[in-house]
Motif scaffolding. Structure first.
Motif: not given
Length: 259
Positions: A123-137
């Motif tokens: 859905x982010x790709x379809x709207x052409x924008x977005x941010x995904x933040x993976x909290x690792x360690x």
């Protein structure tokens, strides 16, 4: 912070947002103007003004239910913060870890992000924008063999997955970044320091020092606060970080001793 960045109008999902750094992130996102939905296995006892979904994200069904709630209640999503993680594996090194322990660590620390991204990133790709933040360690690069082998390996897998995802979707307008905390002084961390202090016959500050020494030392002299971690996440989620993608951002007071 509010004068420097804004998340006004952003639709955000923050997993495990009812305590610790997750709760701090939810609170800051709301202060910065975002509409936030969060999830945990059960609703906290305290009143919560944030939209909430009870879901077990270690299961495919729980992730599907949360993704459906995001679409129904937010109408899509602009920012995903995968905060969920932790470890219940026994101490004792690699030989103490059975298949069930390994499966549990992977189910908690890797698969929820994989499943939710699969549901929501298109859905982010379809709207052409977005941010995904993976909290690792930082455990992904600095594991403690006596206790965190499986957790560290699962977080390292999350980091590698995150990098691959960033290469695929960044050209389509979706940024993917990682935040790698060290020791965060949450309520649970305070209780741990108290237990360590009691076992060692010292005070709480002595317990904190013992924990920091077990990590190889924290040069800045203290753990990070949940609010400090939330501030980094909020910056990365904002338009101020518009060209930052595919990278890992360590917040550990200098614990990792290498470049």
């Amino acid at each position: 912070m509010s004068g420097f960045i804004s998340l006004e109008g952003k639709r955000a999902l923050v997993t495990s947002g009812t305590r610790g750094a997750g709760a701090a992130t939810v609170a800051l996102f709301r202060d910065l103007g975002a509409r936030v939905l969060t999830a945990a296995r059960s609703r906290p006892d305290t009143a919560c003004e944030t939209m909430f979904v009870a879901a077990d994200l270690t299961t495919p069904e729980g992730c599907a239910a949360l993704a459906a709630a995001v679409r129904d209640r937010l109408g899509g999503v602009d920012v995903i913060v995968h905060m969920l993680g932790g470890s219940s594996a026994p101490a004792g090194g690699f030989a103490a870890l059975g298949d069930t322990d390994w499966a549990r660590e992977i189910a908690l620390n890797l698969m929820p992000a994989v499943r939710l991204d699969r549901e929501l990133v298109p859905g982010m790709v379809a709207q052409g924008r977005g941010v995904v933040i993976h909290v690792t360690s930082i455990q992904g690069r600095l594991p403690l063999p006596a206790a965190t082998t499986a957790y560290a390996a699962a977080k390292a897998a999350l980091s590698t997955y995150s990098k691959s995802l960033s290469k695929e979707v960044s050209p389509k307008g979706v940024r993917v970044v990682r935040v790698a905390p060290g020791w965060i002084e949450t309520e649970a961390a305070v209780r741990l320091a108290e237990r360590v202090a009691q076992d060692a016959g010292t005070d709480q500050e002595g317990g904190r020092r013992i924990i920091m020494e077990s990590l190889g030392g924290i040069p800045i002299g203290r753990p990070s606060t949940p609010e400090e971690v939330a501030s980094l996440i909020a910056f990365l989620a904002s338009d101020r970080a518009g060209t930052i993608t595919g990278t890992e951002h360590i917040i550990d007071g200098g614990t990792v001793p290498t470049v």
